[in-house]
Write an enzyme that holds these catalytic residues in place. Structure first.
Site, PDB file in Angstrom:
ATOM      1  N   CYS A   9      -3.239 -33.732   0.895  1.00 23.65           N
ATOM      2  CA  CYS A   9      -3.440 -34.779   1.913  1.00 23.65           C
ATOM      3  C   CYS A   9      -2.180 -35.591   2.197  1.00 23.65           C
ATOM      4  O   CYS A   9      -2.012 -36.105   3.289  1.00 23.65           O
ATOM      5  CB  CYS A   9      -4.563 -35.701   1.474  1.00 23.65           C
ATOM      6  SG  CYS A   9      -4.294 -36.397  -0.162  1.00 23.65           S
ATOM      7  N   GLU A  32     -11.639 -41.109   1.868  1.00 27.71           N
ATOM      8  CA  GLU A  32     -10.269 -40.675   1.548  1.00 27.71           C
ATOM      9  C   GLU A  32      -9.960 -39.481   2.444  1.00 27.71           C
ATOM     10  O   GLU A  32     -10.386 -38.359   2.162  1.00 27.71           O
ATOM     11  CB  GLU A  32     -10.178 -40.290   0.064  1.00 27.71           C
ATOM     12  CG  GLU A  32     -10.272 -41.469  -0.887  1.00 27.71           C
ATOM     13  CD  GLU A  32      -9.011 -42.323  -0.922  1.00 27.71           C
ATOM     14  OE1 GLU A  32      -7.932 -41.816  -0.551  1.00 27.71           O
ATOM     15  OE2 GLU A  32      -9.109 -43.497  -1.308  1.00 27.71           O
TER      16      GLU A  32
HETATM   17  P1  NAD Z   1     -13.934 -29.553   2.468  1.00 24.06           P
HETATM   18  O1  NAD Z   1     -14.133 -28.478   3.465  1.00 24.06           O
HETATM   19  O2  NAD Z   1     -14.028 -29.239   1.024  1.00 24.06           O
HETATM   20  O3  NAD Z   1     -14.964 -30.718   2.854  1.00 24.06           O
HETATM   21  C1  NAD Z   1     -15.046 -31.893   2.083  1.00 24.06           C
HETATM   22  C2  NAD Z   1     -16.482 -32.096   1.640  1.00 24.06           C
HETATM   23  O4  NAD Z   1     -17.308 -32.289   2.781  1.00 24.06           O
HETATM   24  C3  NAD Z   1     -17.036 -30.905   0.877  1.00 24.06           C
HETATM   25  O5  NAD Z   1     -17.652 -31.342  -0.307  1.00 24.06           O
HETATM   26  C4  NAD Z   1     -18.017 -30.297   1.862  1.00 24.06           C
HETATM   27  O6  NAD Z   1     -19.092 -29.658   1.232  1.00 24.06           O
HETATM   28  C5  NAD Z   1     -18.475 -31.506   2.638  1.00 24.06           C
HETATM   29  N1  NAD Z   1     -19.009 -31.125   3.945  1.00 24.06           N
HETATM   30  C6  NAD Z   1     -18.592 -30.127   4.752  1.00 24.06           C
HETATM   31  N2  NAD Z   1     -19.323 -30.095   5.883  1.00 24.06           N
HETATM   32  C7  NAD Z   1     -20.225 -31.094   5.796  1.00 24.06           C
HETATM   33  C8  NAD Z   1     -21.257 -31.591   6.651  1.00 24.06           C
HETATM   34  N3  NAD Z   1     -21.507 -31.048   7.829  1.00 24.06           N
HETATM   35  N4  NAD Z   1     -21.970 -32.647   6.223  1.00 24.06           N
HETATM   36  C9  NAD Z   1     -21.716 -33.207   5.039  1.00 24.06           C
HETATM   37  N5  NAD Z   1     -20.740 -32.795   4.192  1.00 24.06           N
HETATM   38  C10 NAD Z   1     -20.027 -31.756   4.558  1.00 24.06           C
HETATM   39  O7  NAD Z   1     -12.534 -30.230   2.616  1.00 24.06           O
HETATM   40  P2  NAD Z   1     -11.690 -30.486   3.938  1.00 24.06           P
HETATM   41  O8  NAD Z   1     -12.359 -31.517   4.753  1.00 24.06           O
HETATM   42  O9  NAD Z   1     -11.241 -29.231   4.540  1.00 24.06           O
HETATM   43  O10 NAD Z   1     -10.432 -31.135   3.183  1.00 24.06           O
HETATM   44  C11 NAD Z   1      -9.221 -31.251   3.812  1.00 24.06           C
HETATM   45  C12 NAD Z   1      -9.093 -32.625   4.419  1.00 24.06           C
HETATM   46  O11 NAD Z   1      -9.294 -33.592   3.415  1.00 24.06           O
HETATM   47  C13 NAD Z   1      -7.719 -32.878   4.975  1.00 24.06           C
HETATM   48  O12 NAD Z   1      -7.837 -33.642   6.125  1.00 24.06           O
HETATM   49  C14 NAD Z   1      -7.052 -33.677   3.879  1.00 24.06           C
HETATM   50  O13 NAD Z   1      -5.995 -34.468   4.331  1.00 24.06           O
HETATM   51  C15 NAD Z   1      -8.187 -34.477   3.358  1.00 24.06           C
HETATM   52  N6  NAD Z   1      -7.963 -34.853   1.972  1.00 24.06           N
HETATM   53  C16 NAD Z   1      -7.789 -36.152   1.682  1.00 24.06           C
HETATM   54  C17 NAD Z   1      -7.528 -36.526   0.382  1.00 24.06           C
HETATM   55  C18 NAD Z   1      -7.311 -37.971   0.006  1.00 24.06           C
HETATM   56  O14 NAD Z   1      -7.270 -38.249  -1.170  1.00 24.06           O
HETATM   57  N7  NAD Z   1      -7.169 -38.868   0.960  1.00 24.06           N
HETATM   58  C19 NAD Z   1      -7.453 -35.563  -0.603  1.00 24.06           C
HETATM   59  C20 NAD Z   1      -7.656 -34.242  -0.256  1.00 24.06           C
HETATM   60  C21 NAD Z   1      -7.918 -33.883   1.035  1.00 24.06           C
END
Ligand code: NAD
Length: 491
Positions: free
Chosen positions: A257, A222
């Site tokens: 998102c 997602e």
């Molecule tokens: P985030 O920084 O919380 O990362 C998401 C998850 O990935 C966390 O649990 C984090 O611990 C894990 N993570 C981080 N680095 C990692 C690594 N090297 N290896 C493994 N796991 C790792 O969140 P984010 O990515 O900043 O979230 C924002 C993004 O998410 C945007 O692109 C947004 O559009 C998208 N998003 C999508 C949805 C959806 O429902 N489609 C919802 C919310 C956010």
């Protein structure tokens, strides 16, 4: 004593292995498969949300200054609705689905049985830390899986509250929360899972998918993207403006998102639209929006710096026509509109995920679709405001995105009969409503036969007559079957 505490705090590969082993044992014992267990865990989530609303709101305020209304509705009420729907519909979802059979296997009957994948990993993001963590968990429970949930470390108060609440309210032999960041998630990703459900950005999604590939584990990703809003001139301007504001600044101050990422409108209409935004934004957030209690703050200083960089780029900084105020200490940026932004700017080449809204100008509204499609990536959502039937049809036919909404923004998320998920760069797989149950179920094909009518034609020695009859059976033409049975040729 000190080293004991330290030891406990390290969640490494060994610790991850232990967690997965325990969950595998619980799953193998059939604990999570019983209908009663699924109901009890869904009811536990409901109770947990009902009894801890003030604590959840406080954690969200601490992590994001999220306004109480947004926390209460988008994180708590929506999640409770998901639980209630699953509790109401699950008895139908879990039933085998009858399937038609063909002449080839006559006589026979068939069904599709939904079976849980097994032990699944849910990795969630910081912007809606409760909803994005527990919404997929509801689907995973309804489908009968054992679960590890890894909330985002970027929203630490929410993550720690989630861990505490899940341990208190839920069956910890089957559902566990592992807190942490890269180290902990990497340790988890080394393990073999039966499904991984990841919410976050596309860069990490590639790491998740590569780890999953090692074990051939299926994934739901997602992700996000640049969700456009196309605005025609033949509209109710005030309603359109308000609905765009609600989807942008009213959703965690643009850190959502499916928040509108940029607006595409005509050169002629843009001044009217900008004026309308100025009016409504002031009405909603006052003359000094940095002071408004109705806007979340930027989640941390890294994201604040990232957004500042987008605003400070030379070709963009002169394009601000509204807002642009920043408060670095309190991590606040006011709702900001940028007019006629060049498409090769930084702001137009990454997901904004914050309170900045650039406008792209076109000569004719029909040209907007080319602007959207020229980005080369498919967004998570796309929005169109118009009363023109032909334009709506063209929008649906030509714009590829996870979901489309005509004359509103973001609200498709609340329609549980619609799948929620991306396509291409915005992700793969979908959830919400029954789609969540399906996302966590393997659809097992089951064919039942008796011992009667054993077709001799399948067995050697093969003859031309058998070949003709089998061909006719596989092709399914009744006349050909009769012909083959009686040895008549087509001529
Ligand atoms: P985030 O920084 O919380 O990362 C998401 C998850 O990935 C966390 O649990 C984090 O611990 C894990 N993570 C981080 N680095 C990692 C690594 N090297 N290896 C493994 N796991 C790792 O969140 P984010 O990515 O900043 O979230 C924002 C993004 O998410 C945007 O692109 C947004 O559009 C998208 N998003 C999508 C949805 C959806 O429902 N489609 C919802 C919310 C956010």
């Amino acid at each position: 004593m000190g080293s004991e505490v330290e030891k406990k705090a390290v969640f490494d590969m060994e610790a991850a292995k232990v967690v997965v082993k325990e969950l595998r044992e619980s799953f193998a014992a059939g604990k999570t498969k019983s209908y009663e267990w699924r109901v009890s865990q869904l009811k536990a989530i409901l109770k947990m949300m009902e009894e801890n609303e003030p604590q959840i709101i406080a954690a969200l305020r601490e992590d994001l200054s999220k306004p109480e209304l947004e926390s209460s509705i988008y994180e708590i009420a929506m999640l409770k609705n998901t639980c209630k729907l699953a509790l109401k519909e699950m008895k139908h979802w879990i039933l085998p689905e009858k399937a038609k059979t063909s002449l080839t296997t006559f006589p026979s009957s068939a069904e599709i049985v939904s079976e849980p994948f097994g032990v699944v990993l849910v990795i969630s993001a910081w912007n809606y830390p409760f909803l994005l963590s527990l919404d997929p968990v509801v689907g995973a429970i309804a489908a009968g899986n054992a679960i590890v949930l890894k909330p985002s470390e970027i929203a630490p108060a929410s993550s720690s509250l989630l861990a505490k609440l899940v341990e208190t309210y839920m069956d910890s032999s089957c559902i566990k929360v592992v807190e942490g960041g890269v180290t902990e998630t990497s340790a988890l990703l080394e393990q073999k899972w039966d499904k991984i459900f990841y919410t976050g950005n596309g860069r990490i999604a590639r790491i998740v998918m590569a780890a999953a590939a090692k074990h051939l584990t299926p994934v739901v990703l997602e992700l996000g993207g640049k969700s456009p809003v196309i605005v025609d001139s033949d509209i109710n301007l005030q309603v359109a403006t308000r609905r765009i504001i609600a989807g942008k600044w009213g959703c965690n101050n643009g850190q959502a998102c499916i928040s509108p990422d940029y607006v595409v409108t005509t050169k002629d209409y843009a001044p009217k639209l900008v004026d309308s935004f100025k009016r409504e934004l002031e009405r909603f957030y006052g003359k000094n929006p940095l002071e408004s209690k109705d806007l979340s703050r930027i989640v941390n200083s890294n994201h604040f710096a990232r957004l500042s960089k987008l605003l400070d780029e030379d070709k963009v900084s002169g394009k601000i026509v509204h807002g642009g105020e920043r408060d670095k200490t309190n991590l606040k940026i006011s709702p900001t509109i940028l007019l006629d932004v060049p498409q090769d700017s930084l702001i137009m080449n990454e997901e904004i995920f914050g309170p900045l809204l650039p406008f792209i100008l076109v000569d004719k509204v029909e040209d907007s679709f080319d602007v959207v499609n020229s980005t080369g990536t498919k967004p998570l959502a796309a929005y169109l405001f118009t009363n023109d039937k032909k334009l709506k049809e063209k929008f649906v036919a030509t714009v590829s995105a996870g979901g489309l909404v005509v004359n509103d923004t973001t609200v498709h998320l609340a329609v549980h009969t619609l799948p929620f998920g991306g396509v291409g760069e915005s992700g793969m797989g979908a959830y919400h409503g029954k789609f969540s149950f399906d996302a966590f179920s393997h659809k097992k094909a089951v064919l039942y036969r008796g011992f009667a009518a054993d077709a001799f034609v399948r067995y050697p020695p093969y003859t031309n007559g058998k070949l003709r009859l089998l061909r006719a059976l596989v092709n399914g033409g009744l006349l050909d079957i009769i012909r083959a049975l009686f040895g008549w040729s087509k001529a």
